[in-house]
Motif scaffolding. Structure first.
Motif, PDB file in Angstrom:
ATOM      1  N   GLU A  45       0.832  -1.199   0.000  1.00 61.24           N
ATOM      2  CA  GLU A  45       0.000   0.000   0.000  1.00 61.24           C
ATOM      3  C   GLU A  45       0.872   1.255   0.000  1.00 61.24           C
ATOM      4  OE1 GLU A  45      -3.243   1.784   2.999  1.00 61.24           O
ATOM      5  OE2 GLU A  45      -3.226  -0.390   2.835  1.00 61.24           O
ATOM      6  N   ASN A  48       2.279   2.032  -3.453  1.00 62.02           N
ATOM      7  CA  ASN A  48       1.287   2.671  -4.322  1.00 62.02           C
ATOM      8  C   ASN A  48       1.086   4.134  -3.941  1.00 62.02           C
ATOM      9  OD1 ASN A  48       0.949   0.280  -5.648  1.00 62.02           O
ATOM     10  ND2 ASN A  48      -0.797  -0.361  -4.398  1.00 62.02           N
ATOM     11  N   GLU A  49       0.986   4.368  -2.646  1.00 64.27           N
ATOM     12  CA  GLU A  49       0.804   5.737  -2.168  1.00 64.27           C
ATOM     13  C   GLU A  49       2.008   6.606  -2.533  1.00 64.27           C
ATOM     14  OE1 GLU A  49      -1.510   7.613  -0.208  1.00 64.27           O
ATOM     15  OE2 GLU A  49      -2.794   6.145  -1.175  1.00 64.27           O
TER      16      GLU A  49
ATOM     17  N   GLU B 806     -11.573  -5.734   4.811  1.00 63.84           N
ATOM     18  CA  GLU B 806     -12.203  -4.445   4.548  1.00 63.84           C
ATOM     19  C   GLU B 806     -11.583  -3.893   3.285  1.00 63.84           C
ATOM     20  OE1 GLU B 806     -13.363  -2.158   7.866  1.00 63.84           O
ATOM     21  OE2 GLU B 806     -12.757  -0.282   6.924  1.00 63.84           O
ATOM     22  N   ILE B 807     -12.386  -3.717   2.278  1.00 62.32           N
ATOM     23  CA  ILE B 807     -11.889  -3.242   0.991  1.00 62.32           C
ATOM     24  C   ILE B 807     -12.572  -1.922   0.675  1.00 62.32           C
ATOM     25  CG2 ILE B 807     -11.698  -3.763  -1.463  1.00 62.32           C
ATOM     26  CD1 ILE B 807     -11.858  -6.743  -0.673  1.00 62.32           C
ATOM     27  N   ASP B 808     -11.782  -0.903   0.560  1.00 66.36           N
ATOM     28  CA  ASP B 808     -12.325   0.443   0.308  1.00 66.36           C
ATOM     29  C   ASP B 808     -13.439   0.781   1.285  1.00 66.36           C
ATOM     30  OD1 ASP B 808     -10.553   0.716  -1.760  1.00 66.36           O
ATOM     31  OD2 ASP B 808     -11.972  -0.066  -3.249  1.00 66.36           O
ATOM     32  N   GLY B 809     -13.248   0.433   2.505  1.00 70.94           N
ATOM     33  CA  GLY B 809     -14.216   0.787   3.526  1.00 70.94           C
ATOM     34  C   GLY B 809     -15.405  -0.138   3.612  1.00 70.94           C
ATOM     35  N   VAL B 810     -15.463  -1.127   2.736  1.00 67.98           N
ATOM     36  CA  VAL B 810     -16.595  -2.063   2.755  1.00 67.98           C
ATOM     37  C   VAL B 810     -16.116  -3.380   3.339  1.00 67.98           C
ATOM     38  CG1 VAL B 810     -18.273  -3.316   1.357  1.00 67.98           C
ATOM     39  CG2 VAL B 810     -17.594  -0.979   0.732  1.00 67.98           C
ATOM     40  N   LYS B 811     -16.872  -3.896   4.271  1.00 69.48           N
ATOM     41  CA  LYS B 811     -16.515  -5.189   4.850  1.00 69.48           C
ATOM     42  C   LYS B 811     -16.951  -6.296   3.888  1.00 69.48           C
ATOM     43  CE  LYS B 811     -16.403  -3.880   9.689  1.00 69.48           C
ATOM     44  NZ  LYS B 811     -16.437  -2.417   9.427  1.00 69.48           N
ATOM     45  N   GLU B 839      -8.448 -12.701  -7.033  1.00 71.41           N
ATOM     46  CA  GLU B 839      -8.952 -12.734  -5.660  1.00 71.41           C
ATOM     47  C   GLU B 839      -9.234 -14.147  -5.185  1.00 71.41           C
ATOM     48  OE1 GLU B 839     -11.836  -9.305  -4.616  1.00 71.41           O
ATOM     49  OE2 GLU B 839     -12.199  -9.776  -6.719  1.00 71.41           O
ATOM     50  N   THR B 858     -20.607  -8.749   0.240  1.00 70.97           N
ATOM     51  CA  THR B 858     -20.407  -7.823   1.347  1.00 70.97           C
ATOM     52  C   THR B 858     -20.849  -8.536   2.609  1.00 70.97           C
ATOM     53  OG1 THR B 858     -22.613  -6.896   1.182  1.00 70.97           O
ATOM     54  CG2 THR B 858     -20.876  -5.824  -0.114  1.00 70.97           C
TER      55      THR B 858
END
Lengths: 184, 1233
Positions: A45, A48-49, B806-811, B839, B858
């Motif tokens: 991460e 990338n950042e 948690e991916i982009d804020g989504v569990k 994945e 999700t």
């Protein structure tokens, strides 16, 4: 690809600058981040950042040493993430160990405002007064968070010798900073 | 200032300082000469070549050139050169200079066809030996001579001036020194800063001498000369050939060659596409080698500048060292791929396939040695430059053209043999490479170490016939499981657990004493099951010495002789290389060798935490190799021709089993990014249909109630721990499961947060791991479905196991593919997230066992789906009533142990004591965790304390010993234990048959160097540690703590920082500590140190703190109340508490509905508080002046209400009494007396 060319690609807003930078410095940046965070996912991460931040800062920046430029960004981001992670639990990284060694320079109780840039520059000046071995060992240990074993292997010295040299460097730095008026 | 901030300031070091340290990092580690290839390989990053390429244009000797070898004057070198051990040829090295051009990028428009220049010797015609020279000028860092030979400069000036008809004796000689304008300080800075060396003497000497006359200027340095002819009356030239022809016609005699040959060199393109070309001449007479040497060391470059013409004569001084054996271009390409090239390029694009041209030339210039090398033009296939600039990018690498064994690392003399010295186990460096199996293996069994005689080991004549050599190998990766299966000819469950295949590079042949560079695949013990028995699973980067079957010339495939009878880890200890015996013991061999390890055995953790390598000897590689060779040579062997044909070349034995196919070569097997042991698991099917079981089919066979709990793994129990904790586990579960400690954080079916710990018997035995299923580890988050009435161990339903991210804020929940069901989105559209191929698997604890996923959704949609489905099938009953099943809590005042009932604290209304409870927002429906103590007293057994974890107590003492700087193995722990006689006597007197456990200690202590530490079980059934510190630490002036001599709040506050700095470690190594001044008494303040989960976090850059999490606040309240250590001063520092044992002390009962402070306060008037003498005070709810939430020693949360106590039993103003009211709903509380 040479760094100048990569920087040129950044300036031309050619996204291959990012892939070139990544290809060339992924392992370098990864090691910096991993040394701090001890987590491969986090390290990815950070890479990338770092590249994103480089993209957003070049131009206007035109780093003469792209590698160091990227390394500093990666380290800064890693420290930020370290702060966040450290709140939750201790990060068991070599960086954490090296950080503890800095305890004989800084007093955690002191909470005054210090300009980190000026402090860094003062440290840099001090490092110019010590030997090449001491300087590189200090930067490798406290900037790159290299292990004592790695440093001693490079220098062909024992770990005890490196440890002792780092201790003396830290003590000298503390004295120097005190003379310079720093209360840390 | 925080250490982290200090560290952050290092980001402002100058680029140069960082780059310098970085360059030093890339200089590979220094190793002794005995490492042979390893040391050579280390040279690769060290660089050189300031002069490489410079040698392509310059000059020669006199009118009558003498270019027959030796090219250089035969002079004694400035410094003696160290001889090589074997053939007397001096060892070579590179200058340790990091700015060289390894991998230098070059533009070419038409590819390597653009390149110009004569090649006197084509790489394919490289002679078997080539001469090497030593540069007789010593350079600092490859950049500047440490002294200048002014006589030589003058001699060269005279020589070249004469060639142009000038007599220097009649001319004024001008001396030049480019450093003359610098102050000594500047010079000092330039050299010490940049190169880390003192200012060389040569800086103060003239670097050049020149004379001018008749429009001709001759300028000489100690490396040659240049002559410029002003106003040469030149015609115009079409190209460089025109200029060259013109020079030959008009200035041939000035070239000082008998048969000057034109050499147009260059070809590289600049950014605009223009081509660099220049004119050079060299001596065309002589053989190929003479022409090459002339071109490299005696050439003349000719340059045009307007109407002036410059002749650049290359004339250096060196000493011939001898003819060195060369390598072929193919070998050079192979070395290049191995990373053996000059220069410090960072890129990893080293594919020999992209080499489009190789040239033979010489390293020259300021390099310490001048040796032949191959220049590799490597095409960069990325294409980025081609798109942007319409040019091809090549990287230029230089590989020495002589055998690598002649190189040593810079600055290390090979003449100094490293003397091997005895060492102890603790001198063995810690293992560095990443482990694969860390933390999740079941118990380690003793290593197989049965002695075996040499006769037994070498009893198989067929085997003996195949021993190839004793090789040093470096493991590159573990082979992909499917390849391994294929190689082994396995079928599931057969031999596949007996071996692992590694891709490795053979580095050195100990028998032949020569370096090697060959990729092989070898097989040896190391599967999971073998690992369990102590055999070594190697991992990337490991180096080992192995007696291997196949000679590397015969096959790319190999196997270790007798699996691990002769397995040694290669380790460097204090500069010496040792082979650490790791395999089966062979006493006869061991007795004949010098064992450098002073301890009988040494155990270190290598790739597996639970299966440490056990070394039983450390040997000199040469001595061991010699002995082994004697044994191998003496062993009886079947003649090779009598061996039946093997699968992988001539010889007898393949890898066993029946092979489906025969691999052609190593390259036929694709590298995999991460090695795995994956084995395909057959999916159970419904016999009638042959289809995988569907979701319906699985659920139709289930009954009872299910709960869905999202949890995080917080610990992994060893088998022994698991069995001690739960008998069930030993009886039935261990065969297929590993016991994990987990923290529940979300009730998926009831959609509410959870916060408690439990034990879960999840996947993860070695067997399961081998099946490709992952043993989880700390930090993994999972969603499992359990039977509600599970025993104390929860066993997940294997059909519905999910891993949470948690991916982009989504569990997101990934269904783990162990399921036997067909869990497809077509059937259940609410599980709607598409899953990319990338994945489909994730590597968690072990690279060898990635988890495979079959479904992605999700967490929210999955929860809704499961909730509905399970509810419809009667497998789930929504919450509400579930709280009713929580056990009633019996509150016993004596066990609450919350402290004094009267506090003398001055004004408590604004008291800051570190309790963060006021950060807690309390809403209806909130719960608080309630715990119960693990320790209990069995009154039927004469009050025996049960469940005492004595290992914990001993470990705690060791922890404190380490903290105080003692060797934990050297402290003497005293344990209060009953003797058998005492136990028997007590049994008789109590008329109770007391078990042996009764005699076990509940109190342990040690005392050393003024430090006394005692850990014991208190009457209140909790552990406590008392520590007295009578040395080494003193509170600063104005600081004071504690009861005994009194301490004001101010004095205690003064002590906080010092105590935190000195003793933060006491609260464990999990987090930073926090202190708070506790106001037990206003004049006897002490300091409490505890582990903060909120409030004292490292702030963001802008100084703000993160939003506190409710769970963190509750945990902090618990730590503040129960998980802390208090500091007193009784003349010496004294502290007590138990800061690191919460999970040892308590287990969770459940999450109980809590009441608000107002509701609790109202209960005071109803007598709903824990009884203390203060209840006779007559104070009511209206008298409360301060409220806190705390946890009692019984693990129950209480509101603590302060009321003024003055007037009650002699209390005065400033003294307060307290009421404790359980903070949970009264219906769950039963007040005891």
């Amino acid at each position: 690809m040479q760094d100048e060319m990569i920087v040129e690609l950044f300036w031309k807003r050619d996204e291959t600058a990012i892939s070139e930078s990544e290809g060339k410095y992924r392992s370098y940046l990864s090691k910096i981040a991993y040394s701090v965070l001890a987590d491969l996912e986090d390290a990815r991460e950070i890479i990338n950042e770092t590249l994103l931040r480089a993209w957003n800062s070049i131009p206007p920046q035109r780093p003469s040493m792209l590698k160091t430029y990227l390394g500093k960004i990666a380290r800064e981001l890693s420290l930020d993430m370290y702060r966040t992670k450290h709140r939750k639990k201790r990060v068991a990284s070599e960086f954490t160990v090296s950080l503890d060694e800095l305890g004989d320079i800084v007093s955690e109780g002191f909470e005054g405002e210090i300009d980190l840039k000026l402090l860094g520059e003062a440290i840099d000046r001090y490092l110019q007064t010590v030997s090449y071995e001491a300087r590189t060992a200090f930067v490798q240990r406290y900037f790159f968070a290299d292990s004592l074993r790695e440093i001693s292997a490079r220098q062909g010295a024992s770990e005890a010798a490196v440890k002792s040299m780092l201790f003396r460097t830290r003590q000298g730095l503390k004295e120097y900073l005190t003379k310079e008026g720093y209360e840390i | 200032m925080k250490k982290l901030d200090f560290s952050a300031s290092l980001n402002h070091l100058s680029d140069e300082t960082i780059a310098e340290a970085e360059a030093a990092r890339n200089a590979r580690k220094k190793k002794p000469a005995s490492l042979k290839y390893a040391a050579v390989a280390a040279c690769a990053a060290i660089v050189v070549l300031v002069g490489l390429g410079v040698a392509r244009g310059v000059h020669i000797e006199r009118d009558v050139p003498d270019v027959t070898t030796p090219v250089f004057e035969s002079e004694t070198a400035a410094e003696p050169v160290e001889p090589a051990a074997s053939d007397g040829l001096p060892m070579l090295r590179f200058a340790d200079e990091s700015s060289a051009e390894g991998g230098r990028g070059v533009f070419l428009k038409n590819g390597v066809e653009d390149l110009l220049g004569v090649e006197p010797i084509l790489p394919s015609e490289t002679p078997e030996t080539l001469p090497v020279y030593k540069n007789t000028t010593k350079f600092y860092g490859g950049i500047y001579p440490d002294s200048v030979d002014t006589d030589r400069i003058k001699s060269l000036l005279e020589k070249y001036a004469a060639a142009w008809g000038l007599d220097i004796s009649s001319l004024e000689i001008t001396e030049e020194n480019p450093f003359s304008e610098y102050s000594s300080d500047d010079l000092d800075k330039i050299f010490s800063d940049t190169y880390g060396v003192p200012v060389p003497e040569g800086v103060h000497q003239p670097q050049k001498m020149s004379v001018s006359a008749d429009g001709i200027t001759v300028s000489a340095s100690q490396y040659g000369a240049s002559v410029t002819v002003e106003s040469a009356g030149l015609p115009s030239f079409e190209d460089e050939n025109g200029l060259a022809e013109y020079v030959l016609e008009n200035y041939a005699d000035r070239l000082l060659m008998s048969a000057p040959e034109i050499n147009i060199i260059g070809g590289e393109r600049n950014a605009d596409g223009g081509q660099n070309r220049s004119v050079s001449f060299f001596e065309g007479s002589g053989d190929a080698l003479e022409r090459l040497l002339s071109m490299e060391f005696r050439s003349v470059g000719v340059y045009l500048d307007g109407d002036s013409l410059t002749f650049d004569y290359h004339d250096e001084k060196g000493e011939e060292l001898g003819d060195y054996p060369t390598i072929t271009p193919d070998e050079a390409a192979e070395l290049f791929e191995q990373g053996f090239y000059l220069g410090a390029d960072e890129t990893d694009v080293r594919d020999a396939e992209n080499i489009e041209k190789i040239e033979l030339e010489y390293v020259s210039g300021s390099s310490e040695f001048w040796f032949p090398c191959y220049r590799l033009w490597v095409y960069d296939p990325d294409g980025a430059i081609e798109r942007v600039m319409s040019m091809k990018l090549y990287n230029v690498y230089t590989v020495p053209a002589i055998e690598p064994r002649y190189f040593e690392e810079s600055g290390i003399s090979t003449s100094e043999e490293v003397r091997l010295m005895p060492f102890s186990a603790e001198d063995i460096p810690p293992y560095q490479n990443a482990g694969y199996y860390d933390g999740v293996m079941k118990d380690a069994k003793p290593a197989t170490s049965a002695d075996e005689s040499l006769e037994e080991l070498f009893s198989d004549r067929d085997f003996n016939a195949q021993i190839g050599s004793f090789y040093k190998v470096r493991v590159n990766e573990t082979l992909d499981g499917s390849d391994a299966l294929w190689l082994n000819g396995y079928t599931t469950g057969a031999q596949d657990d007996q071996a692992t295949f590694y891709r490795a590079t053979v580095l050195y042949d100990y028998f032949a004493e020569k370096a090697m560079h060959k990729d092989i695949i070898f097989r040896m013990a190391g599967s999971v099951k073998m690992q369990e028995s102590g055999s070594p699973p190697y991992t990337s980067g490991d180096e080992a010495a192995l007696l291997l079957f196949r000679d590397s010339e015969v096959s790319d495939f190999n196997r270790a002789f007798k699996c691990y009878a002769f397995v040694y880890d290669v380790e460097n200890i204090d500069g010496g290389e040792y082979l650490l015996a790791r395999g089966q013991r062979v006493p006869e061999l061991e007795d004949s060798l010098t064992d450098y390890m002073t301890d009988e055995t040494a155990s270190i953790v290598t790739s597996s935490t639970y299966n440490p390598a056990v070394y039983h000897g450390a040997y000199d590689p040469e001595e061991l190799a010699q002995k082994l060779k004697e044994i191998v040579d003496g062993a009886e062997k079947t003649p090779l021709e009598n061996l039946s044909e093997g699968r992988f070349g001539p010889g007898v034995l393949g890898f066993g089993g029946s092979f489906k196919e025969e691999p052609a070569e190593v390259a036929a097997l694709e590298y995999v990014s991460e090695p795995i042991y994956e084995r395909r698991i057959p999916i159970d099917t419904v016999p009638a249909t042959g289809m995988p079981m569907s979701f319906d089919e699985v659920l139709s066979g289930m009954s009872g109630q299910l709960s869905g709990i999202a949890y995080e793994i917080t610990g992994v129990y060893t088998r022994e721990e698991a069995e001690n904790l739960h008998e069930d586990f030993a009886d039935s579960l261990y065969a297929s499961r590993t016991l994990y400690r987990a923290h529940a954080f979300y009730d998926v079916l009831n959609d509410k947060p959870l916060d408690y710990y439990f034990d879960v018997a999840g996947w993860g035995t070695a067997d399961a791991q081998e099946d490709g299923w992952p043993p989880y580890t700390v930090g993994d988050r999972l969603l499992s479905f359990f039977r509600v009435n599970d025993s104390e161990i929860k066993v997940p339903n294997s059909n519905f196991e999910f891993m949470l991210f948690e991916i982009d804020g989504v569990k997101v929940a990934y269904h783990i593919g162990k399921s036997r069901i067909r869990f497809e989105s077509d059937a259940y559209p609410n599980l709607d997230l598409e899953m990319a191929e990338s994945e489909r698997e994730v590597i968690t604890t072990t690279k060898n066992n990635p988890i495979r996923f079959t479904q992605k959704s999700t967490l929210q949609s999955l929860a809704e789906f499961m909730r509905d489905e399970l509810y419809d099938r009667g497998l789930f009953t929504p919450d509400d009533a579930s709280a009713e099943s929580l056990p009633i809590l019996k509150i016993t005042p004596a066990e609450v142990s919350l402290g004094d009932e009267i506090y003398s604290a001055g004004d408590v209304s604004g008291l800051e004591n570190g309790n963060p409870w006021d950060m807690l927002e309390i809403s209806e429906g909130d719960t608080l965790p309630v715990y119960e103590r693990v320790l209990s007293r069995n009154f039927e057994m004469n009050g025996m304390i049960e469940n005492v974890d004595r290992d914990f107590m001993r470990e705690a003492l060791r922890f404190y010993a380490i903290g105080f700087g003692f060797d934990p193995d050297e402290i003497e722990i005293e344990e209060d234990r009953l003797t058998p006689e005492e136990l028997e006597k007590l049994s008789e007197s109590t008329r109770t048959e007391l078990p042996e456990e009764y005699a076990e200690p509940t109190r342990m202590s040690f005392e050393k160097d003024g430090v006394e530490v005692e850990i014991y079980v208190t009457d209140g059934m909790f552990y406590r540690v008392d520590i007295g510190i009578d040395s080494g630490f003193e509170l600063p002036e104005g600081a004071k703590v504690g009861f005994y001599f009194g301490a004001s709040r101010e004095e205690a506050e003064n002590a906080e920082a010092a105590l935190l700095t000195e003793y933060e470690w006491l609260i464990g190594n999990n987090d930073a500590g926090k202190t708070a001044v506790d106001s037990g008494e206003s004049d006897r303040c002490f300091v409490t140190m505890y582990h903060p989960c909120v409030g004292e976090f490292i702030p963001y850059d802008d100084g703000t703190l993160p939003e506190p999490d409710r769970n963190d606040i509750v945990k902090t309240i618990i730590n503040f109340s129960l998980n802390n250590i208090d500091f007193m001063d009784d003349g010496d520092i004294f502290c007590y508490g138990i800061p690191n044992a919460f999970e040892t002390q308590y287990r969770k009962v459940g999450d109980y509905p809590m009441i608000t402070p107002d509701e609790a306060r109202a209960l005071i008037d109803e007598g709903g508080y824990v009884w203390t003498a203060f209840d006779e005070s007559g104070r009511t709810a209206a008298d409360v002046v301060r409220t806190e939430l705390v946890y009692g020693r019984d693990g129950v949360p209480y509101y603590k209400f302060y009321c003024p106590a003055d007037g009650w039993r002699g209390c005065v103003a400033g003294e307060y009494g307290v009421y404790y009211v359980p903070a949970i709903e009264q219906r769950f509380v039963e007040m005891g007396e």
